[in-house]
Design a protein around this motif. Structure first.
Motif, short mmCIF file in Angstrom:
data_model
loop_
_atom_site.label_atom_id
_atom_site.label_comp_id
_atom_site.label_asym_id
_atom_site.label_seq_id
_atom_site.Cartn_x
_atom_site.Cartn_y
_atom_site.Cartn_z
N ASN A 205 0.86 -1.19 0.00
CA ASN A 205 0.00 0.00 0.00
C ASN A 205 0.89 1.23 0.00
O ASN A 205 1.94 1.24 0.63
N MET A 206 0.44 2.26 -0.69
CA MET A 206 1.07 3.57 -0.58
C MET A 206 -0.02 4.61 -0.44
O MET A 206 -0.88 4.74 -1.32
N GLU A 207 0.00 5.34 0.68
CA GLU A 207 -0.94 6.43 0.90
C GLU A 207 -0.19 7.74 0.73
O GLU A 207 0.84 7.97 1.38
N VAL A 208 -0.69 8.60 -0.15
CA VAL A 208 0.01 9.84 -0.50
C VAL A 208 -0.92 11.02 -0.29
O VAL A 208 -1.98 11.11 -0.92
N ASP A 209 -0.53 11.93 0.58
CA ASP A 209 -1.30 13.13 0.86
C ASP A 209 -0.54 14.33 0.32
O ASP A 209 0.55 14.66 0.81
N VAL A 210 -1.08 14.96 -0.73
CA VAL A 210 -0.39 16.04 -1.43
C VAL A 210 -1.09 17.36 -1.11
O VAL A 210 -2.20 17.61 -1.57
N ALA A 211 -0.44 18.20 -0.31
CA ALA A 211 -1.05 19.45 0.12
C ALA A 211 -1.00 20.51 -0.98
O ALA A 211 -0.45 20.29 -2.07
N LYS A 212 -1.56 21.67 -0.69
CA LYS A 212 -1.68 22.74 -1.68
C LYS A 212 -0.34 23.09 -2.31
O LYS A 212 0.66 23.32 -1.63
N GLY A 213 -0.32 23.09 -3.65
CA GLY A 213 0.85 23.51 -4.39
C GLY A 213 2.02 22.54 -4.36
O GLY A 213 3.09 22.84 -4.90
N ALA A 214 1.84 21.37 -3.78
CA ALA A 214 2.92 20.38 -3.72
C ALA A 214 2.93 19.53 -4.99
O ALA A 214 1.96 19.51 -5.76
N ALA A 215 4.04 18.80 -5.22
CA ALA A 215 4.18 17.98 -6.42
C ALA A 215 4.79 16.63 -6.06
O ALA A 215 5.88 16.58 -5.47
N PHE A 216 4.09 15.57 -6.42
CA PHE A 216 4.55 14.20 -6.17
C PHE A 216 4.70 13.50 -7.51
O PHE A 216 3.75 13.40 -8.28
N HIS A 217 5.92 13.01 -7.78
CA HIS A 217 6.20 12.27 -9.00
C HIS A 217 6.62 10.85 -8.62
O HIS A 217 7.54 10.66 -7.82
N HIS A 218 5.97 9.88 -9.21
CA HIS A 218 6.17 8.47 -8.86
C HIS A 218 6.43 7.68 -10.14
O HIS A 218 5.66 7.75 -11.10
#
Length: 427
Positions: A205-218
């Motif tokens: 499992n991967m839980e990802v919480d991306v807040a305002k203006g953030a960037a997640f690259h996977h």
């Protein structure tokens, strides 16, 4: 009624054998709550709507099916990328093979060593639980309950290096469950890489919480192991003006099921999920299942999946876009396509749109076909061998999915890997 009873009996038998890992009180509570969710839902069966194309039996049975041991070798993926390397061998963190878990802009803690982490206590299991509606995902809850290790990653700024999770396997019957939680503060950014065989049976499992203006690259590469059985779940909550992008390359494996559940909750957010899959042989079965919920204004989502199948391989795509009331100005795009290199392989697709807003632009499409004979003839007429021409056309077919990778060096790395695989498997 008899079918329901058999499902309940199978669930009871599986849960009776579960021993929850030890941990702090907040983690034990999360695990017990997840196990209770499994007991209520029951383990998945072939008759369940979202398992109609994929038999979950070998993912839910009590023991992993042994697979051949791999030769010990370095992971070839992402070797050219400057990344903080974290190695798990048969589901156990390998400190000697890993880098120091210290990097600017990021705090990394092992799940097995977690203590009083307020942010993790608030998040672990929460996104997985939210993702159980409107579609139940009992295998995700089971992984939350039983995962013995994983990473808790708090990104507080601009991460200077990518984080590379490498999953190695050394024994024939490794049965692994890992759980990762990633929290990005407002304006933060990180690139997370995953690669390796993992286990004979690998759940994550991967839980990802991306807040305002953030960037997640996977970016993830699954492969190397013909006998692997794998089920993964990625749950993401995406805030205003945030970016979430995930790409998976899959080769080999007896059974792979990748679920991605994304909830867009902030205006002007972007959420992309994509994948390229190549499978050879009637033992190969690959399933991508995606559910994207738009619950904010002016957001964009993309689903791009390409599968190349031969010699009886089976590919599955199930993708849904749900646009809630008030989610105006939504731009949702979904495409799933297969390239069948023979008459024995299958591609099974179930695209869905469910829209409750009136100012949206949403589309989906799914196609399946063979190599373009005219294009093949054109290349052959200019001196290109049939083997090379087939490889070039196959890479061209997969290009749209690979273009979803923001980092061109990572995309180039995976293109080279695909070209090598195709070259070895052409007859």
């Amino acid at each position: 009624m008899a079918l329901a009873q058999r499902k309940q009996d199978a669930t009871d038998a599986r849960l009776t054998a579960v021993t929850l890992p030890e941990g702090p009180a907040w983690l034990t509570r999360a695990r017990k709550a997840a196990l209770a969710r499994v007991a209520v839902m029951g383990l998945p069966a072939r008759r369940d709507e979202y398992w109609r194309f994929t038999d979950p039996a070998t993912l839910t049975d009590g023991a992993a099916i042994p697979a051949d041991v791999l030769a010990v070798e370095d992971d070839p993926e992402f070797s050219a990328t400057d990344a903080l390397r974290v190695v798990f061998v048969d589901g156990v963190f390998d400190a000697e093979a890993s880098d120091d878990l210290t990097a600017a802009g990021v705090t990394i803690t092992r799940l097995a060593e977690a203590r009083d982490l307020t942010w993790a206590a608030d998040l672990l299991g929460m996104l997985e639980e939210r993702g159980q509606q409107p579609v139940e995902r009992p295998l995700a809850a089971l992984t939350t309950a039983t995962a013995t290790d994983g990473l808790l990653i708090h990104v507080t700024g601009q991460a200077e290096r990518a984080i590379h999770l490498s999953y190695d396997r050394r024994v024939t019957d490794a049965d692994v469950a890992l759980h990762h939680v990633v929290k990005l503060d407002a304006g933060a950014s990180v690139t997370l890489l995953e690669s390796g065989a993992g286990a004979a049976r690998f759940a994550s499992n991967m839980e990802v919480d991306v807040a305002k203006g953030a960037a997640f690259h996977h970016v993830r590469a699954q492969g190397r192991d013909h006998g692997r059985r794998m089920n993964t779940h990625t749950f993401a909550r995406i805030g205003a003006e945030a970016v979430f992008k995930s790409f998976t390359l899959s080769v080999n494996g007896a059974l792979t099921r990748n679920d991605c559940i994304m909830e867009i909750v902030g205006d002007d957010a972007t959420a992309h999920v994509s994948g390229a899959c190549v499978g050879d042989g009637d033992a190969f079965h690959h399933d991508d299942t995606v559910f994207i919920t738009h619950d904010a204004v002016g957001c964009e989502s993309r689903q791009v999946f390409k599968k190349v199948l031969r010699n009886g391989a089976v590919g599955v795509f199930q993708g849904k876009i749900l646009v809630k009331h008030g989610a105006q100005k939504t731009d949702g795009y979904q495409i799933s396509q297969s390239l069948l290199l023979d008459g024995d392989s299958q591609f099974l697709a179930k695209p869905e749109l469910e829209i409750y807003a009136d100012d949206v632009a949403c589309s989906h499409g799914s196609t399946s076909g063979a190599i373009d004979e005219d294009a093949l003839f054109y290349l052959r007429s200019r001196g290109v061998s049939e083997k090379t021409a087939t490889t070039l056309l196959t890479l061209s077919f997969l290009a749209e999915a690979l273009q979803e990778i923001a980092d061109e060096s990572l995309a180039s790395d995976l293109r080279d890997r695909l070209a090598g695989w195709l070259d070895r498997h052409q007859h």
